[in-house]
Each structure stands twice: as structure tokens, then as C-alpha cells.
Design a protein around this motif. Sequence first.
Motif, PDB file in Angstrom:
ATOM      1  N   LYS A 106       0.809  -1.219   0.000  1.00 20.38           N
ATOM      2  CA  LYS A 106       0.000   0.000   0.000  1.00 20.38           C
ATOM      3  C   LYS A 106       0.847   1.275   0.000  1.00 20.38           C
ATOM      4  CE  LYS A 106      -4.708   0.334   1.478  1.00 20.38           C
ATOM      5  NZ  LYS A 106      -5.662  -0.106   2.484  1.00 20.38           N
ATOM      6  N   PRO A 107       1.847   1.398   0.928  1.00 22.50           N
ATOM      7  CA  PRO A 107       2.652   2.639   0.942  1.00 22.50           C
ATOM      8  C   PRO A 107       3.432   2.858  -0.348  1.00 22.50           C
ATOM      9  CG  PRO A 107       3.128   1.266   2.881  1.00 22.50           C
ATOM     10  CD  PRO A 107       2.161   0.512   2.054  1.00 22.50           C
ATOM     11  N   CYS A 108       4.022   1.788  -0.914  1.00 19.52           N
ATOM     12  CA  CYS A 108       4.778   1.945  -2.158  1.00 19.52           C
ATOM     13  C   CYS A 108       3.845   2.298  -3.310  1.00 19.52           C
ATOM     14  CB  CYS A 108       5.567   0.686  -2.484  1.00 19.52           C
ATOM     15  SG  CYS A 108       6.937   0.400  -1.356  1.00 19.52           S
ATOM     16  N   HIS A 109       2.651   1.713  -3.313  1.00 21.46           N
ATOM     17  CA  HIS A 109       1.678   2.022  -4.361  1.00 21.46           C
ATOM     18  C   HIS A 109       1.308   3.501  -4.314  1.00 21.46           C
ATOM     19  CE1 HIS A 109      -2.153   0.521  -6.640  1.00 21.46           C
ATOM     20  NE2 HIS A 109      -1.305   1.122  -7.433  1.00 21.46           N
ATOM     21  N   ARG A 110       1.140   4.029  -3.088  1.00 24.34           N
ATOM     22  CA  ARG A 110       0.844   5.457  -2.935  1.00 24.34           C
ATOM     23  C   ARG A 110       1.971   6.301  -3.480  1.00 24.34           C
ATOM     24  NH1 ARG A 110      -1.764   5.365   2.233  1.00 24.34           N
ATOM     25  NH2 ARG A 110      -3.788   4.568   1.698  1.00 24.34           N
ATOM     26  N   ALA A 111       3.230   5.865  -3.189  1.00 18.87           N
ATOM     27  CA  ALA A 111       4.393   6.659  -3.560  1.00 18.87           C
ATOM     28  C   ALA A 111       4.709   6.569  -5.050  1.00 18.87           C
ATOM     29  CB  ALA A 111       5.599   6.228  -2.740  1.00 18.87           C
ATOM     30  N   TYR A 112       4.560   5.380  -5.620  1.00 17.68           N
ATOM     31  CA  TYR A 112       5.028   5.183  -6.989  1.00 17.68           C
ATOM     32  C   TYR A 112       3.936   4.924  -8.007  1.00 17.68           C
ATOM     33  CZ  TYR A 112       9.554   4.926  -4.742  1.00 17.68           C
ATOM     34  OH  TYR A 112      10.670   5.213  -4.009  1.00 17.68           O
ATOM     35  N   GLY A 113       2.739   4.732  -7.552  1.00 20.93           N
ATOM     36  CA  GLY A 113       1.656   4.509  -8.508  1.00 20.93           C
ATOM     37  C   GLY A 113       1.356   5.802  -9.255  1.00 20.93           C
ATOM     38  N   ALA A 114       0.965   5.676 -10.503  1.00 20.60           N
ATOM     39  CA  ALA A 114       0.642   6.872 -11.284  1.00 20.60           C
ATOM     40  C   ALA A 114      -0.711   7.417 -10.831  1.00 20.60           C
ATOM     41  CB  ALA A 114       0.608   6.522 -12.755  1.00 20.60           C
ATOM     42  N   ASN A 115      -0.827   8.733 -10.824  1.00 20.01           N
ATOM     43  CA  ASN A 115      -2.084   9.368 -10.446  1.00 20.01           C
ATOM     44  C   ASN A 115      -2.682  10.082 -11.639  1.00 20.01           C
ATOM     45  OD1 ASN A 115      -3.372   9.258  -7.954  1.00 20.01           O
ATOM     46  ND2 ASN A 115      -1.553  10.134  -6.973  1.00 20.01           N
ATOM     47  N   VAL A 116      -3.907   9.766 -11.942  1.00 25.71           N
ATOM     48  CA  VAL A 116      -4.565  10.399 -13.085  1.00 25.71           C
ATOM     49  C   VAL A 116      -5.775  11.174 -12.578  1.00 25.71           C
ATOM     50  CG1 VAL A 116      -5.740   9.997 -15.273  1.00 25.71           C
ATOM     51  CG2 VAL A 116      -3.779   8.588 -14.643  1.00 25.71           C
ATOM     52  N   ARG A 117      -5.817  12.444 -12.906  1.00 28.29           N
ATOM     53  CA  ARG A 117      -6.981  13.264 -12.544  1.00 28.29           C
ATOM     54  C   ARG A 117      -7.550  13.877 -13.808  1.00 28.29           C
ATOM     55  NH1 ARG A 117      -6.695  11.110  -8.617  1.00 28.29           N
ATOM     56  NH2 ARG A 117      -5.944  11.643  -6.546  1.00 28.29           N
ATOM     57  N   GLY A 119      -8.314  12.652 -16.582  1.00 28.67           N
ATOM     58  CA  GLY A 119      -7.668  12.191 -17.805  1.00 28.67           C
ATOM     59  C   GLY A 119      -6.250  12.671 -17.993  1.00 28.67           C
ATOM     60  N   ARG A 120      -5.669  13.328 -16.954  1.00 30.20           N
ATOM     61  CA  ARG A 120      -4.284  13.790 -17.078  1.00 30.20           C
ATOM     62  C   ARG A 120      -3.439  13.199 -15.963  1.00 30.20           C
ATOM     63  NH1 ARG A 120      -4.313  19.415 -16.230  1.00 30.20           N
ATOM     64  NH2 ARG A 120      -2.059  19.297 -16.260  1.00 30.20           N
ATOM     65  N   LEU A 121      -2.208  12.834 -16.320  1.00 27.57           N
ATOM     66  CA  LEU A 121      -1.284  12.300 -15.343  1.00 27.57           C
ATOM     67  C   LEU A 121      -0.795  13.443 -14.467  1.00 27.57           C
ATOM     68  CD1 LEU A 121      -0.275   9.402 -15.104  1.00 27.57           C
ATOM     69  CD2 LEU A 121       1.755  10.094 -16.367  1.00 27.57           C
ATOM     70  N   VAL A 122      -0.939  13.331 -13.130  1.00 26.22           N
ATOM     71  CA  VAL A 122      -0.550  14.442 -12.271  1.00 26.22           C
ATOM     72  C   VAL A 122       0.787  14.230 -11.568  1.00 26.22           C
ATOM     73  CG1 VAL A 122      -2.843  15.393 -11.921  1.00 26.22           C
ATOM     74  CG2 VAL A 122      -2.027  13.571 -10.422  1.00 26.22           C
ATOM     75  N   ASN A 123       1.328  13.024 -11.594  1.00 28.95           N
ATOM     76  CA  ASN A 123       2.660  12.835 -11.009  1.00 28.95           C
ATOM     77  C   ASN A 123       3.586  12.164 -12.018  1.00 28.95           C
ATOM     78  OD1 ASN A 123       1.275  10.468 -10.841  1.00 28.95           O
ATOM     79  ND2 ASN A 123       2.097   9.870  -8.863  1.00 28.95           N
ATOM     80  N   GLN A 124       4.122  12.986 -12.888  1.00 35.32           N
ATOM     81  CA  GLN A 124       4.965  12.509 -13.982  1.00 35.32           C
ATOM     82  C   GLN A 124       6.167  11.710 -13.481  1.00 35.32           C
ATOM     83  OE1 GLN A 124       4.414  12.838 -17.178  1.00 35.32           O
ATOM     84  NE2 GLN A 124       2.731  14.313 -17.208  1.00 35.32           N
ATOM     85  N   ALA A 125       6.778  12.145 -12.359  1.00 35.40           N
ATOM     86  CA  ALA A 125       7.996  11.506 -11.882  1.00 35.40           C
ATOM     87  C   ALA A 125       7.775  10.029 -11.608  1.00 35.40           C
ATOM     88  CB  ALA A 125       8.503  12.208 -10.634  1.00 35.40           C
ATOM     89  N   SER A 126       6.688   9.745 -10.918  1.00 38.71           N
ATOM     90  CA  SER A 126       6.472   8.356 -10.561  1.00 38.71           C
ATOM     91  C   SER A 126       6.138   7.522 -11.793  1.00 38.71           C
ATOM     92  CB  SER A 126       5.362   8.242  -9.528  1.00 38.71           C
ATOM     93  OG  SER A 126       4.123   8.499 -10.133  1.00 38.71           O
ATOM     94  N   PHE A 127       5.548   8.166 -12.801  1.00 41.29           N
ATOM     95  CA  PHE A 127       5.247   7.440 -14.032  1.00 41.29           C
ATOM     96  C   PHE A 127       6.536   7.095 -14.756  1.00 41.29           C
ATOM     97  CE2 PHE A 127       3.695   7.414 -18.570  1.00 41.29           C
ATOM     98  CZ  PHE A 127       3.115   6.173 -18.474  1.00 41.29           C
ATOM     99  N   ARG A 128       7.492   8.055 -14.770  1.00 39.78           N
ATOM    100  CA  ARG A 128       8.788   7.777 -15.397  1.00 39.78           C
ATOM    101  C   ARG A 128       9.470   6.628 -14.669  1.00 39.78           C
ATOM    102  NH1 ARG A 128       9.364  13.175 -16.271  1.00 39.78           N
ATOM    103  NH2 ARG A 128      10.552  13.492 -14.368  1.00 39.78           N
TER     104      ARG A 128
END
Length: 134
Positions: A106-117, A119-128
Motif C-alpha cells: 500500500k505505501p509503495c503504491h501510494r508513492a510510486y503509482g501513477a495518479n490520473v486526474r 484524464g491527465r497524469l498528475v505525477n509525472q515523476a512516478s510514471f517515469r
Amino acid sequence: MPHVKAAMRECGIRVMKKVGQLPHPIEKYRRGSNHPNWRGGITPYRVKIWTSPQYKSWREAVFKRDSFQCVVCRINTHDLEADHIKPFALFPELRFDVSNGRTMCKPCHRAYGANVRHGRLVNQASFRYAVESK
Ligand SMILES: [Zn+2]
């Protein structure tokens, strides 16, 4: 405790028999749109996917491949979630692709999972991180 629940149900049925109030057979037809509480099928599409058997087997396949261990910290073997490397919202064709899934706690998913709001990705770093680490 399922046995307690079953015992309570049985007890309830016994009481209803006593007072002549067994559930009317019509009750089994009051499902879905026939039920008075039906609100027009408002369950969002994504929730229907999350509760589908296909989604469940995708999750289990991902967990099995990663030996039920978080791929980021390699520590947690509980509170596991299946992450979509390419986000669920943006890549509908990869939703059930096991190679697009990875096991995270759960904690790693929060930190590294991509967040989409919206229809737009809001945390590019974790997606990279997600795409490069693959
Ligand atoms: Zn972790």
C-alpha cells in the motif's frame, strides 16, 4: 465468523416461521431495476471492472508472478495491491494485461503509482520511474 452469521440467520428464520412472516417469494424478483431502491444503474464503469472476476484473476496472476512481494521494497508481503504500470485510466487496452501489472504494498503504491486526474497524469515523476524500471 460465518458460523455465527448462519446461526443468526437460522434463528431469524425460526422466529419468522413462528410469527408467520417468512420472506415473500416475490422478494427474489425485487433485484436490480425491479428493486424500489434502484437508482438507475449508477455504479461507475471502473467500479464494475474492479469487482469483476476478470479483474480478480488479473490481480492474482500479478501477485503470483511477483511471488506475493512488493516489487519496490521487497519487504511487505501484506497489504498488497496490483499496480498498473501504464495507468488504468489512460490505457484501457492494458487493464487486464499481466505484463502491465506489478505487485506493490500500500505505501509503495501510494508513492510510486501513477495518479490520473480528469484524464491527465498528475505525477509525472512516478510514471517515469514506473516505465524506466520495467
Ligand atoms: Zn513496498
